[in-house]
Motif scaffolding. Structure first.
Motif, PDB file in Angstrom:
ATOM      1  N   LEU A 110      -1.438  -0.770 -11.892  1.00 15.78           N
ATOM      2  CA  LEU A 110      -0.762   0.160 -12.810  1.00 15.78           C
ATOM      3  C   LEU A 110      -0.203   1.355 -12.027  1.00 15.78           C
ATOM      4  O   LEU A 110       0.931   1.786 -12.258  1.00 15.78           O
ATOM      5  N   ALA A 111      -0.968   1.832 -11.089  1.00 16.11           N
ATOM      6  CA  ALA A 111      -0.511   2.973 -10.278  1.00 16.11           C
ATOM      7  C   ALA A 111       0.717   2.594  -9.461  1.00 16.11           C
ATOM      8  O   ALA A 111       1.659   3.386  -9.343  1.00 16.11           O
ATOM      9  N   ASP A 112       0.680   1.411  -8.903  1.00 16.21           N
ATOM     10  CA  ASP A 112       1.836   0.968  -8.117  1.00 16.21           C
ATOM     11  C   ASP A 112       3.091   0.921  -8.969  1.00 16.21           C
ATOM     12  O   ASP A 112       4.175   1.374  -8.564  1.00 16.21           O
ATOM     13  N   GLU A 113       2.932   0.345 -10.170  1.00 15.24           N
ATOM     14  CA  GLU A 113       4.096   0.229 -11.064  1.00 15.24           C
ATOM     15  C   GLU A 113       4.645   1.605 -11.404  1.00 15.24           C
ATOM     16  O   GLU A 113       5.837   1.851 -11.339  1.00 15.24           O
ATOM     17  N   LEU A 114       3.727   2.445 -11.764  1.00 14.13           N
ATOM     18  CA  LEU A 114       4.163   3.798 -12.145  1.00 14.13           C
ATOM     19  C   LEU A 114       4.860   4.501 -10.976  1.00 14.13           C
ATOM     20  O   LEU A 114       5.844   5.192 -11.147  1.00 14.13           O
TER      21      LEU A 114
END
Lengths: 135, 174
Positions: A110-114
């Motif tokens: 999720l952090a990567d996507e964000l």
């Protein structure tokens, strides 16, 4: 005349003065007692100083101990230690002990996507090359 | 130390007499005062600095010691001279009786004096100190000591004149 009066008064006084029959005690024994008392007082004085120094030392040690206890940092909690371990090692992305591994993976993704949405790679590169942006 | 002991020994009898005077004839108090004085001199808490004669310095220390002891005991410094123990007069003949009567008259005269006046007479008449030295011992100004001395002599003379014979015989030189 006055001189004669004085002489008479002096003689009269010396003949009739009170306590004239008393004789002094022995000088040697008085001096011995005085020396003993003086020595005893010196020793007592030394003991008082030693006791005072001991008390002062004890108080100093106690105060120093209290001050040291106040300024010591509390030991880090196990949770904080885990987070530190993760952040210290950039390559290691193991889940902190408070989060289970599965949930951790989701969070990382999720952090990567964000990150990618918010800061596209191209923009990031341009930004890094452009010093003005950093000023 | 030896020099101090020698000086003290030479003045021991006079010092004791002064101590006895200061303690109103109470021998034990005089001995205690003198003992305390010697201790103070030996341990250096009373130190002679040469500002006066050694005798007047010693007498001043004795006086102070006895006064502080008396304060501790809450005892008044001077009691009536009637209470003072005096040597017995073995009256033998008219001369001895006359002497005894004369001594009693002088004692009565001394009783009328103030303690300070008696102090100055004791120091000047008996211990041969100058009035200046007596002032140092008593811890008063020279002028004050002179006044005490003058009034003491006047008082003594006045009281003796009341007695009549003794004073007359002295002034007429008989």
């Amino acid at each position: 005349m006055e001189e004669r009066d004085d002489r008479y008064l002096r003689e009269s006084y010396n003949q009739a003065r009170p306590h004239s029959g008393e004789r002094a005690p022995d000088f040697e024994s008085m001096m011995e007692r005085a020396q003993d008392a003086s020595r005893a007082r010196r020793h007592a004085g030394r003991r008082v100083w030693l006791a005072a120094a001991a008390v002062l030392l004890a108080v100093s040690v106690a105060v120093f101990s209290l001050m040291s206890a106040d300024t010591e940092l509390p030991e880090a909690s196990p949770q904080a230690q885990s987070v530190e371990a993760v952040t210290d090692d950039e390559d290691r992305l193991a889940a902190p002990s408070v989060v289970d591994d599965e949930r951790w993976e989701e969070l990382v993704e999720l952090a990567d996507e964000l990150w990618e949405e918010e800061y596209p790679t191209d923009f990031l590169l341009v930004s890094l090359e452009n010093d003005e942006l950093w000023e | 130390m030896n020099e101090l002991a020698t000086r003290l020994e030479s003045l021991h009898e006079a010092a004791f007499q002064w101590a006895l005077h200061c303690s109103a004839g109470v021998r034990q108090d005089a001995e205690d005062g003198l003992q305390a004085t010697y201790e103070a001199l030996l341990d250096g808490s009373a130190c002679f600095k040469g500002q006066s004669s050694f005798k007047s310095f010693l007498f001043a220390v004795i006086r102070n010691k006895i006064r502080s002891q008396a304060r501790k005991k809450k005892v008044r410094r001077l009691v009536g001279l009637d209470d003072v123990r005096t040597p017995k007069v073995e009256a033998q003949g008219s001369k001895a009786l006359e002497d005894a009567e004369r001594r009693r008259a002088i004692r009565r005269a001394l009783e009328e004096l103030s303690p300070k006046q008696r102090d100055v007479l004791e120091l000047v008449f008996y211990h041969d100190l100058t009035i200046e030295e007596a002032a140092q011992v008593m811890g008063v100004r020279l002028g004050t000591a002179r006044t005490h001395y003058k009034r003491a002599k006047e008082g003594m003379r006045r009281e003796l004149m009341k007695g009549g014979l003794q004073w007359k015989s002295a002034t007429t030189g008989t």
